[in-house]
Design a protein around this motif. Structure first.
Motif, PDB file in Angstrom:
ATOM      1  N   ASP A 177     -72.099 -54.214 -54.518  1.00 38.70           N
ATOM      2  CA  ASP A 177     -70.974 -54.683 -53.496  1.00 38.70           C
ATOM      3  C   ASP A 177     -69.752 -54.709 -54.316  1.00 38.70           C
ATOM      4  OD1 ASP A 177     -72.805 -54.502 -51.406  1.00 38.70           O
ATOM      5  OD2 ASP A 177     -73.265 -56.613 -51.147  1.00 38.70           O
ATOM      6  N   THR A 178     -69.697 -55.542 -55.356  1.00 41.11           N
ATOM      7  CA  THR A 178     -68.089 -55.920 -55.834  1.00 41.11           C
ATOM      8  C   THR A 178     -67.587 -54.690 -56.395  1.00 41.11           C
ATOM      9  OG1 THR A 178     -69.230 -58.148 -56.464  1.00 41.11           O
ATOM     10  CG2 THR A 178     -67.186 -57.353 -57.678  1.00 41.11           C
ATOM     11  N   LEU A 179     -68.564 -53.913 -57.264  1.00 38.60           N
ATOM     12  CA  LEU A 179     -67.802 -52.577 -57.729  1.00 38.60           C
ATOM     13  C   LEU A 179     -67.323 -51.641 -56.831  1.00 38.60           C
ATOM     14  CD1 LEU A 179     -70.264 -51.920 -60.656  1.00 38.60           C
ATOM     15  CD2 LEU A 179     -67.967 -52.502 -60.898  1.00 38.60           C
ATOM     16  N   LEU A 180     -68.207 -51.349 -55.608  1.00 45.57           N
ATOM     17  CA  LEU A 180     -67.850 -50.768 -54.526  1.00 45.57           C
ATOM     18  C   LEU A 180     -66.420 -51.102 -53.983  1.00 45.57           C
ATOM     19  CD1 LEU A 180     -71.026 -49.760 -52.686  1.00 45.57           C
ATOM     20  CD2 LEU A 180     -69.776 -48.371 -54.450  1.00 45.57           C
ATOM     21  N   ALA A 181     -66.119 -52.295 -53.684  1.00 44.81           N
ATOM     22  CA  ALA A 181     -65.004 -52.991 -53.108  1.00 44.81           C
ATOM     23  C   ALA A 181     -63.903 -52.683 -53.881  1.00 44.81           C
ATOM     24  CB  ALA A 181     -65.265 -54.432 -52.852  1.00 44.81           C
ATOM     25  N   GLU A 182     -64.181 -52.788 -55.476  1.00 43.56           N
ATOM     26  CA  GLU A 182     -63.086 -52.590 -56.315  1.00 43.56           C
ATOM     27  C   GLU A 182     -62.501 -51.214 -56.524  1.00 43.56           C
ATOM     28  OE1 GLU A 182     -64.231 -54.474 -60.108  1.00 43.56           O
ATOM     29  OE2 GLU A 182     -64.306 -56.574 -59.324  1.00 43.56           O
ATOM     30  N   ASN A 183     -63.630 -50.277 -56.427  1.00 41.74           N
ATOM     31  CA  ASN A 183     -63.400 -48.666 -56.555  1.00 41.74           C
ATOM     32  C   ASN A 183     -62.570 -48.407 -55.029  1.00 41.74           C
ATOM     33  OD1 ASN A 183     -64.818 -48.794 -58.843  1.00 41.74           O
ATOM     34  ND2 ASN A 183     -66.179 -47.244 -58.004  1.00 41.74           N
ATOM     35  N   ARG A 184     -62.690 -49.068 -53.908  1.00 41.69           N
ATOM     36  CA  ARG A 184     -62.009 -48.537 -52.966  1.00 41.69           C
ATOM     37  C   ARG A 184     -60.688 -48.980 -52.965  1.00 41.69           C
ATOM     38  NH1 ARG A 184     -67.404 -49.757 -49.941  1.00 41.69           N
ATOM     39  NH2 ARG A 184     -68.048 -47.625 -49.052  1.00 41.69           N
ATOM     40  N   ALA A 185     -60.600 -50.300 -53.452  1.00 39.32           N
ATOM     41  CA  ALA A 185     -59.307 -50.926 -53.728  1.00 39.32           C
ATOM     42  C   ALA A 185     -58.494 -49.905 -54.552  1.00 39.32           C
ATOM     43  CB  ALA A 185     -59.097 -52.393 -54.093  1.00 39.32           C
ATOM     44  N   THR A 186     -59.007 -49.587 -55.590  1.00 40.24           N
ATOM     45  CA  THR A 186     -58.443 -48.659 -56.839  1.00 40.24           C
ATOM     46  C   THR A 186     -57.764 -47.476 -56.181  1.00 40.24           C
ATOM     47  OG1 THR A 186     -59.640 -49.944 -58.545  1.00 40.24           O
ATOM     48  CG2 THR A 186     -58.871 -47.631 -59.135  1.00 40.24           C
ATOM     49  N   GLU A 225     -62.271 -40.990 -62.833  1.00 40.54           N
ATOM     50  CA  GLU A 225     -63.501 -40.952 -63.393  1.00 40.54           C
ATOM     51  C   GLU A 225     -63.857 -42.242 -64.027  1.00 40.54           C
ATOM     52  OE1 GLU A 225     -64.143 -37.343 -65.830  1.00 40.54           O
ATOM     53  OE2 GLU A 225     -64.231 -36.405 -63.902  1.00 40.54           O
ATOM     54  N   ALA A 226     -62.863 -43.097 -64.349  1.00 36.79           N
ATOM     55  CA  ALA A 226     -63.050 -44.315 -65.092  1.00 36.79           C
ATOM     56  C   ALA A 226     -63.940 -45.414 -64.083  1.00 36.79           C
ATOM     57  CB  ALA A 226     -61.567 -44.890 -65.377  1.00 36.79           C
ATOM     58  N   MET A 227     -63.336 -45.264 -62.849  1.00 37.58           N
ATOM     59  CA  MET A 227     -63.885 -46.243 -61.855  1.00 37.58           C
ATOM     60  C   MET A 227     -65.202 -45.963 -61.604  1.00 37.58           C
ATOM     61  SD  MET A 227     -61.727 -45.499 -58.246  1.00 37.58           S
ATOM     62  CE  MET A 227     -62.574 -44.515 -56.815  1.00 37.58           C
ATOM     63  N   ASN A 228     -65.605 -44.316 -61.287  1.00 33.77           N
ATOM     64  CA  ASN A 228     -66.879 -44.039 -60.916  1.00 33.77           C
ATOM     65  C   ASN A 228     -67.756 -43.972 -62.125  1.00 33.77           C
ATOM     66  OD1 ASN A 228     -66.177 -43.430 -58.285  1.00 33.77           O
ATOM     67  ND2 ASN A 228     -65.325 -41.362 -58.733  1.00 33.77           N
ATOM     68  N   ASP A 229     -67.357 -43.984 -63.228  1.00 31.55           N
ATOM     69  CA  ASP A 229     -68.250 -44.152 -64.429  1.00 31.55           C
ATOM     70  C   ASP A 229     -68.616 -45.761 -64.571  1.00 31.55           C
ATOM     71  OD1 ASP A 229     -69.336 -43.274 -67.113  1.00 31.55           O
ATOM     72  OD2 ASP A 229     -67.662 -44.811 -67.973  1.00 31.55           O
ATOM     73  N   ARG A 230     -67.703 -46.331 -64.277  1.00 35.83           N
ATOM     74  CA  ARG A 230     -68.326 -48.010 -64.298  1.00 35.83           C
ATOM     75  C   ARG A 230     -69.239 -48.247 -63.314  1.00 35.83           C
ATOM     76  NH1 ARG A 230     -64.625 -53.011 -63.226  1.00 35.83           N
ATOM     77  NH2 ARG A 230     -64.211 -51.954 -61.303  1.00 35.83           N
ATOM     78  N   LEU A 231     -69.131 -47.689 -62.269  1.00 39.01           N
ATOM     79  CA  LEU A 231     -70.216 -47.945 -61.179  1.00 39.01           C
ATOM     80  C   LEU A 231     -71.464 -47.271 -61.597  1.00 39.01           C
ATOM     81  CD1 LEU A 231     -71.260 -48.725 -58.080  1.00 39.01           C
ATOM     82  CD2 LEU A 231     -70.181 -46.219 -57.417  1.00 39.01           C
ATOM     83  N   ALA A 232     -71.401 -46.010 -62.138  1.00 35.95           N
ATOM     84  CA  ALA A 232     -72.560 -45.267 -62.592  1.00 35.95           C
ATOM     85  C   ALA A 232     -73.294 -46.163 -63.898  1.00 35.95           C
ATOM     86  CB  ALA A 232     -72.145 -43.821 -63.212  1.00 35.95           C
ATOM     87  N   LYS A 233     -72.422 -46.830 -64.629  1.00 37.06           N
ATOM     88  CA  LYS A 233     -73.236 -47.456 -65.624  1.00 37.06           C
ATOM     89  C   LYS A 233     -73.853 -49.024 -65.213  1.00 37.06           C
ATOM     90  CE  LYS A 233     -69.366 -47.811 -68.256  1.00 37.06           C
ATOM     91  NZ  LYS A 233     -68.188 -47.599 -69.208  1.00 37.06           N
TER      92      LYS A 233
END
Length: 684
Positions: free
Chosen positions: A31-40, A61-69
């Protein structure tokens, strides 16, 4: 940053801390990462500006990589250490991740930003890999429905979300059905014919359940020896029925975990999704990012192989029936639960060899270290174990890869043995993808997972030659992921590689399992250290293509069934799953399974994996791999120049160039089917 540092899923720069990941961590982290990615994303797209690789694509690519990890260890644990709490957490996140993916794919502003970069003056200055990344993204925006009217976009999003739930449920039903059945046997006589290696596994399983005697399960190291060696025809039938009816309406668990309604809905939704996007059917949609040029080409390819192999397969089968009747005295008609048993008897009678004869020469540690030596000779890479990595199970090992100069290239986890609550089969998956820029040097990390016969008591794990080949296959995928030189996750390693080319490096590695020079590196008797004797090697080679035509038509049955299922779907008639399978079997099978067989209900590759309307990829890529290997046959199987060429032209390139261009760069010409037919013993 609003990151909760107490949550181990956020520790994304080092390896995942598996021992500290708890089911309750999962949903809050995602949830946190998705919210941060949307804001980014909102920030990246905010304001009128000229977009570039640096100000848009790299941070994306960096934000999606963080989510993938963060998601990767969760998804992996769900497959290899499944339990109810983790399953619930995993399933709670699936619709959120599906929505997020669809949202990105349908973001018109983002699509226009990518298009602006492609149409700008900076395009010419981008590398091949950067251009490929953008071209793939533009294609994928269209395949995600970026051009659709709003109502259709909504429908697309609902379909995608539902499909991810259905695939997960299919996999759960299959795992639960596999775990739900076992057979307890106290009398060893009932297991006459079953080799000691398998009896040891069954005895160990009985001890684990605190029962006397033996326990047979539907895990492959238990199921397969019964089908191949058990003299009791009644036992073979019982185990065959339990295995071939998993997750269906029939058999011992009939109706309890039935996957049929899920399959019907999956096929209907895939068809609807394809039509929303302007394709006639899901097979067409599936081919959009693949090498194959159209559905007619795929069908023609499969039909051609069927015509070449079916007559030979019928001869093989007639010979097997004759052998069972005249030599072994079988008085009834040969049945599906007799096939492996009499095939093994015929193999032993003709070649004086069985998989069990080879097992003592393939202790797991010897095979693994020998495999590392094979790739050192081919590619100049060195692989060393590391003891300090946090893993999910005591059996798991961790390794690092370095090149000749000592520079790190990748890391991987190796999880070799079957156990309860672990998905069956063998696979490679990504833990980390290579990602290199001015701020980051991220090494690729892989999971290599198998389900081999575990060690029994004091004896080391001894592998069959088939298991050795499976290990080499998965390691080939792993090398493709880990040896990439491409710095951008979207086209690094296996990413961006067409699905029908992705099996090339894996099938290619299997060839070394048949070469004397390589076998000397990977074999050694577990008690004496003696290499595989020449007499056994010669028998193994002689038996290599035993019933290869029957194996070929079996693979073609799966491929044609999968492709026609998606190509011919008609909403007015429904999926016609078993009806279509019968039609395909009439065309290519040499023996009809019994009416209770429910093979599709456990065909996870196409209903819960990435192979929908793509199972043909195995045969398609086998043409590529056999032909690529034929260059090594011509120039030397450990020729360093040839190895270096394969490393540079294929393994290092990821999805940065079209797969056919990479093949031609390595082979000097387009692929020919001749090597595959020769390797399969089907050449005229």
């Amino acid at each position: 940053m609003s990151m909760d540092q107490g949550n181990p899923l956020f520790q994304t720069e080092q390896l995942p801390p598996f021992s500290r990941i708890r089911p309750e961590h999962v949903e809050p982290a995602i949830d946190t990462l998705l919210a941060e990615n949307r804001a980014t994303l909102a920030t990246l797209l905010g304001g009128e500006r000229a977009y570039s690789w640096e100000n848009l694509i790299e941070p994306l690519e960096a934000m999606n990589d963080r989510l993938a990890k963060a998601w990767s260890p969760v998804s992996h644990l769900n497959a290899v250490m499944n339990n109810e709490e983790l399953r619930a957490a995993y399933n709670a996140c699936l619709p959120k991740l599906s929505d997020y993916g669809t949202e990105l794919g349908q973001n018109r502003h983002l699509f226009e930003a990518y298009r602006q970069i492609r149409d700008s003056a900076q395009w010419a200055g981008l590398s091949d890999a950067q251009q490929a990344s953008i071209e793939h993204a533009l294609r994928d925006f269209r395949l995600a429905g970026v051009d659709l009217p709003e109502a259709d976009k909504e429908r697309y999003r609902a379909i995608s979300q539902r499909l991810s739930e259905l695939s997960s449920k299919y996999q759960e039903n299959l795992l639960d059905a596999t775990n739900a059945w076992h057979k307890h046997i106290e009398d060893a006589e009932a297991l006459a014919g079953v080799p000691d290696s398998a009896l040891g596994v069954m005895r160990q399983e009985a001890e684990r359940r605190e029962l006397p005697g033996y326990v047979i399960t539907l895990d492959f190291p238990s199921f397969f020896p019964v089908m191949s060696y058990a003299d009791s025809r009644a036992l073979r039938r019982e185990v065959y029925e339990a295995f071939s009816t998993r997750a269906s309406d029939t058999g011992p668990q009939g109706g309890q975990y039935d996957n049929l309604p899920l399959m019907e809905e999956i096929l209907a939704l895939r068809h609807e999704k394809a039509q929303l996007l302007g394709f006639a059917n899901y097979a067409e949609l599936s081919l959009a990012p693949k090498m194959a040029e159209g559905t007619a080409q795929v069908m023609g390819f499969l039909q051609d192989l069927a015509e070449r192999s079916h007559p030979r397969a019928l001869e093989d089968f007639a010979e097997l029936r004759r052998f069972a009747r005249e030599v072994e005295g079988l008085t009834e008609e040969l049945q599906a639960w007799d096939l492996s048993y009499y095939a093994e008897k015929l193999r032993q009678s003709r070649y004086r060899i069985s998989q069990e004869d080879l097992r003592p020469y393939f202790p797991a540690d010897r095979v693994v270290n020998g495999m590392f030596e094979v790739v050192r000779r081919l590619y100049g890479i060195r692989i060393q174990p590391r003891e300090d990595a946090d893993t999910w199970h005591p059996d798991v090992r961790f390794y690092e890869i370095h090149d000749e100069q000592g520079a790190p290239r990748g890391q991987f986890y190796l999880d070799l043995y079957a156990r309860a609550h672990k998905r069956g089969g063998a696979w490679m998956d990504e833990c980390r993808v290579r990602f290199v820029n001015e701020r980051l040097q991220q090494l690729p990390v892989a999971y290599l997972t198998c389900n081999f016969t575990p060690p029994v008591g004091e004896q080391p794990a001894l592998l069959t030659h088939d298991e050795v080949t499976t290990l080499f296959h998965e390691f080939g995928h792993g090398l493709h992921h880990m040896l990439t030189r491409i710095d951008y996750p979207s086209v690094a390693g296996i990413n961006g590689v067409p699905w029908d080319a992705v099996e090339l490096p894996s099938q290619f590695m299997e060839n070394w399992c048949w070469e004397r020079e390589a076998l000397d590196l990977i074999s050694g008797h577990y008690e004496t250290g003696e290499k595989l004797p020449e007499a056994l090697f010669e028998k193994m080679q002689a038996a290599r293509n035993f019933q290869s035509a029957m194996q070929m038509v079996r693979q073609l049955e799966f491929s044609l069934f999968d492709f026609r299922l998606h190509l011919e779907y008609d909403p007015a008639r429904g999926a016609r799953i078993y009806e279509l399978l019968d039609e395909v079997r009439d065309q290519v099978a040499v023996m009809k399974p019994p009416a209770f067989n429910r093979f599709p209900n456990s065909f996870g590759h196409i209903f819960a994996g990435g192979y929908a309307a793509g199972y043909y990829s195995y045969k398609w890529a086998e043409v590529l791999s056999a032909d690529a290997y034929s260059r090594f046959e011509e120039e030397g199987i450990f020729n360093r120049e040839t190895g270096r060429d394969f490393l540079r032209q294929v393994l290092e390139q990821g999805g940065s160039k079209p797969a056919m261009d990479l093949f031609v760069a390595f082979r000097g010409r387009k692929p020919s089917i001749d090597a595959l037919l020769r390797h399969s013993g089907l050449a005229a």
